[in-house]
Scaffold this motif. Structure first.
Motif, PDB file in Angstrom:
ATOM      1  N   SER A  48      41.377  42.840  41.845  1.00 29.90           N
ATOM      2  CA  SER A  48      40.871  42.521  40.195  1.00 29.90           C
ATOM      3  C   SER A  48      40.871  41.099  39.897  1.00 29.90           C
ATOM      4  O   SER A  48      39.853  40.591  39.106  1.00 29.90           O
ATOM      5  N   ALA A  49      41.829  40.297  40.359  1.00 31.05           N
ATOM      6  CA  ALA A  49      41.955  38.945  39.849  1.00 31.05           C
ATOM      7  C   ALA A  49      40.750  38.223  40.532  1.00 31.05           C
ATOM      8  O   ALA A  49      40.153  37.298  40.044  1.00 31.05           O
ATOM      9  N   ILE A  50      40.597  38.513  41.779  1.00 27.39           N
ATOM     10  CA  ILE A  50      39.519  38.045  42.684  1.00 27.39           C
ATOM     11  C   ILE A  50      38.076  38.470  42.214  1.00 27.39           C
ATOM     12  O   ILE A  50      37.167  37.441  41.838  1.00 27.39           O
ATOM     13  N   VAL A  51      38.103  39.427  41.988  1.00 25.45           N
ATOM     14  CA  VAL A  51      36.779  39.749  41.525  1.00 25.45           C
ATOM     15  C   VAL A  51      36.430  39.298  40.132  1.00 25.45           C
ATOM     16  O   VAL A  51      35.025  38.884  40.018  1.00 25.45           O
ATOM     17  N   SER A  52      37.382  39.474  39.211  1.00 24.85           N
ATOM     18  CA  SER A  52      37.015  38.798  38.180  1.00 24.85           C
ATOM     19  C   SER A  52      36.821  37.133  37.894  1.00 24.85           C
ATOM     20  O   SER A  52      35.826  37.065  37.193  1.00 24.85           O
ATOM     21  N   SER A  77      40.190  39.065  49.621  1.00 23.85           N
ATOM     22  CA  SER A  77      39.678  38.045  48.660  1.00 23.85           C
ATOM     23  C   SER A  77      38.006  37.877  49.123  1.00 23.85           C
ATOM     24  O   SER A  77      37.162  38.097  48.208  1.00 23.85           O
ATOM     25  N   ALA A  78      37.430  37.814  50.429  1.00 22.52           N
ATOM     26  CA  ALA A  78      36.341  38.066  50.729  1.00 22.52           C
ATOM     27  C   ALA A  78      35.352  39.214  50.478  1.00 22.52           C
ATOM     28  O   ALA A  78      34.254  39.146  49.953  1.00 22.52           O
ATOM     29  N   ARG A  79      36.153  40.356  50.540  1.00 21.34           N
ATOM     30  CA  ARG A  79      35.464  41.644  50.253  1.00 21.34           C
ATOM     31  C   ARG A  79      35.482  41.412  48.576  1.00 21.34           C
ATOM     32  O   ARG A  79      34.347  42.053  47.928  1.00 21.34           O
ATOM     33  N   ALA A  80      36.359  41.280  47.731  1.00 25.08           N
ATOM     34  CA  ALA A  80      36.153  41.088  46.489  1.00 25.08           C
ATOM     35  C   ALA A  80      35.353  40.471  45.889  1.00 25.08           C
ATOM     36  O   ALA A  80      34.515  40.668  44.935  1.00 25.08           O
ATOM     37  N   GLY A  83      29.257  26.503  48.076  1.00 24.28           N
ATOM     38  CA  GLY A  83      30.200  26.964  48.901  1.00 24.28           C
ATOM     39  C   GLY A  83      31.577  26.850  47.928  1.00 24.28           C
ATOM     40  O   GLY A  83      32.019  25.934  47.636  1.00 24.28           O
ATOM     41  N   VAL A  84      32.299  28.055  48.048  1.00 21.11           N
ATOM     42  CA  VAL A  84      33.624  27.872  46.836  1.00 21.11           C
ATOM     43  C   VAL A  84      34.819  28.565  47.841  1.00 21.11           C
ATOM     44  O   VAL A  84      34.800  29.589  48.567  1.00 21.11           O
ATOM     45  N   GLY A  85      35.848  27.926  47.939  1.00 25.58           N
ATOM     46  CA  GLY A  85      37.015  28.413  48.477  1.00 25.58           C
ATOM     47  C   GLY A  85      38.330  28.426  47.694  1.00 25.58           C
ATOM     48  O   GLY A  85      38.412  29.668  47.273  1.00 25.58           O
ATOM     49  N   THR A  86      39.127  27.328  47.337  1.00 29.50           N
ATOM     50  CA  THR A  86      40.341  27.505  46.898  1.00 29.50           C
ATOM     51  C   THR A  86      40.410  28.270  45.463  1.00 29.50           C
ATOM     52  O   THR A  86      41.126  29.100  45.259  1.00 29.50           O
ATOM     53  N   SER A  87      39.420  28.068  44.645  1.00 34.76           N
ATOM     54  CA  SER A  87      39.601  28.650  43.213  1.00 34.76           C
ATOM     55  C   SER A  87      39.107  30.367  43.352  1.00 34.76           C
ATOM     56  O   SER A  87      39.803  30.585  42.617  1.00 34.76           O
ATOM     57  N   VAL A  88      38.239  30.549  44.256  1.00 36.19           N
ATOM     58  CA  VAL A  88      38.154  31.965  44.184  1.00 36.19           C
ATOM     59  C   VAL A  88      39.456  32.762  44.945  1.00 36.19           C
ATOM     60  O   VAL A  88      39.556  33.803  44.454  1.00 36.19           O
ATOM     61  N   VAL A  89      39.772  32.359  45.923  1.00 40.61           N
ATOM     62  CA  VAL A  89      41.044  33.135  46.505  1.00 40.61           C
ATOM     63  C   VAL A  89      42.350  33.126  45.555  1.00 40.61           C
ATOM     64  O   VAL A  89      43.421  33.717  45.955  1.00 40.61           O
ATOM     65  N   THR A  90      42.621  32.007  44.654  1.00 39.71           N
ATOM     66  CA  THR A  90      43.851  32.229  43.719  1.00 39.71           C
ATOM     67  C   THR A  90      43.146  32.598  42.506  1.00 39.71           C
ATOM     68  O   THR A  90      43.884  32.336  41.669  1.00 39.71           O
TER      69      THR A  90
END
Length: 436
Positions: A141-145, A175-178, A308-315
């Protein structure tokens, strides 16, 4: 949707806290283990600066509960470490969750107090699932949000999830799924592509350019292998020269260039002018490098075609957990509630509906006791919970990933304009509690 179809999923039984099993052992010993109970998952407040949350991980919870089995290896570990006694070990050997679970489907918006998940069964059945349920729902939920905020900021431009190298390997897949549920177009994570059918994308990193004796040779090798529709990373050395070489090598039909450093807004503007002057008017510009929803929003007026988004989305973009809790709210039909300061809960099983204006704009989240009286459900009201498990078994026709993506889009469109702002503020809609 697992990778190995037909192969039993690994046990999730030890993905839990020690105290779940000591509570179980004590309840078995004093005869309270079979009391009928209701547990609810909710959050008391949204993370700072957030105006809404988005549910993620519901389908993973259903799968994980199905794999919550204590096999020989799990029982041997518990026996060797004296976590519980033999009576409890015997009970665990036969454990199969046999209760009912209802909840908000993935992609549904949630607000403080929303009954996101309701677990009904015996105390023993339900208490052992607490940590497993919360670990999945809080993470996903944190990642999807966070990803939903980024998708909104992108305003229809595609986003590539590329955060696998910035988180735990298992979290990277989830995280990729979310992020995909939230509207991201693709992921770089191949395991998530294999497990969930999410489109994957990726070309080359700076290392590939540095491997070759010069930038032209690297570009030529990539185009030879992947075709002129590929994306060339042009900022290893001098970006202006890199763009020039990219078009020389691939021609004006080059698919895209990627900029991964510097002031990407300014560089994107300069790159667009240079590409157009070279005749590569259809070559897209992809930017990456420490982007979050605020950076994406600031680039809305720039000639950027994808992110392209990495660190911010998985955290979770600063909110790595959704703050959800799993609380006992009913025992043998009697409401129970926690009264601890700042950790209060409301007793009794609850349901929820969302009221909307005739235009479709959400007005409020109404949370009411399942035992009644139920509020009048108007033409524009929508009940929020759906059945997930009955008698321990998944119900038929649970929502698909595409259903969840569509639900996120519809939910965000329904929010009042102020609720979509990235600045801090009150929840987008209030939560109204109806008492029994």
């Amino acid at each position: 949707m697992g990778v190995n179809v037909g192969v039993p999923a690994p046990s999730t039984a030890l993905l839990t806290d020690h105290y779940e099993l000591t509570m179980l052992a004590a309840a078995l010993a004093d005869g309270t283990a079979d009391r009928r109970c209701v547990f609810e998952v909710f959050t008391r407040r949204l993370p700072d600066g957030r105006r809404y949350g988005v549910v993620g991980g519901t389908a993973r919870v259903v799968d994980a509960v199905g794999a919550f089995r204590f096999g020989a290896a799990e029982l041997a570990h518990l026996r060797a470490t004296s976590v519980v006694d033999e009576t409890t070990l015997s009970w665990l050997a036969d454990y199969r969750f046999s209760g009912d679970v209802d909840g908000y489907p993935e992609g549904e918006l949630f607000f403080p107090g929303s009954p996101i998940l309701t677990v009904r069964g015996t105390f023993a059945d339900a208490v052992v699932l607490e940590t497993l349920v919360l670990s999945i729902l809080n993470h996903d939920s944190a990642i999807v949000s966070a990803a939903a905020r980024m998708s909104g900021a992108a305003n229809g431009r595609p986003i590539i999830e590329m955060g696998s190298r910035r988180t735990h390997e298992a979290a990277a897949v989830a995280s990729a799924r979310a992020a995909y549920i939230a509207g991201f177009a693709t992921t770089s994570n191949l395991a998530s592509g294999s497990s969930y059918g999410i489109p994957t994308a990726g070309t080359c990193a700076h290392a590939f350019t540095l491997l070759h004796d010069d930038e032209r040779s690297a570009f030529a090798a990539q185009v030879a292998a992947l075709g002129v529709g590929t994306t060339l990373l042009v900022d290893t050395y001098d970006i202006t020269r890199g763009i020039e070489l990219a078009v020389e090598v691939a021609g004006t039909d080059l698919g895209a260039i990627r900029i991964d450093s510097g002031d990407v807004g300014v560089l994107a503007r300069q790159a667009r002018e240079q590409l157009d002057a070279l005749g590569a008017t259809k070559t897209r510009i992809v930017v990456s490098g420490d982007l979050d929803e605020y950076a994406i929003a600031s680039l809305r007026a720039e000639p950027v075609d994808a992110y392209g988004v990495g660190t911010s989305v998985v955290t979770g973009s600063g909110a790595p957990t959704a703050g959800m809790v799993y609380k006992l709210v009913e025992v043998d039909g009697r409401p129970v509630a926690k009264r601890s300061s700042h950790k209060e809960s409301r007793g009794g099983r609850k349901l929820a509906l969302r009221r909307h204006k005739p235009t479709g704009t959400a007005l409020e989240e109404v949370v009411y006791p399942a035992a009644g009286p139920a509020p009048e459900i108007g033409e524009h009201d929508r009940p929020l919970q759906i059945p997930l498990l009955r008698g321990g078994q998944p119900v038929a026709d649970l929502p698909t990933l595409e259903d969840s993506r569509n639900r996120v889009r519809a939910g965000l469109v329904s929010l009042p304009w102020e609720g979509l702002k990235l600045s801090g503020g009150e929840p987008a809609i209030p939560t109204v509690y109806l008492e029994q």
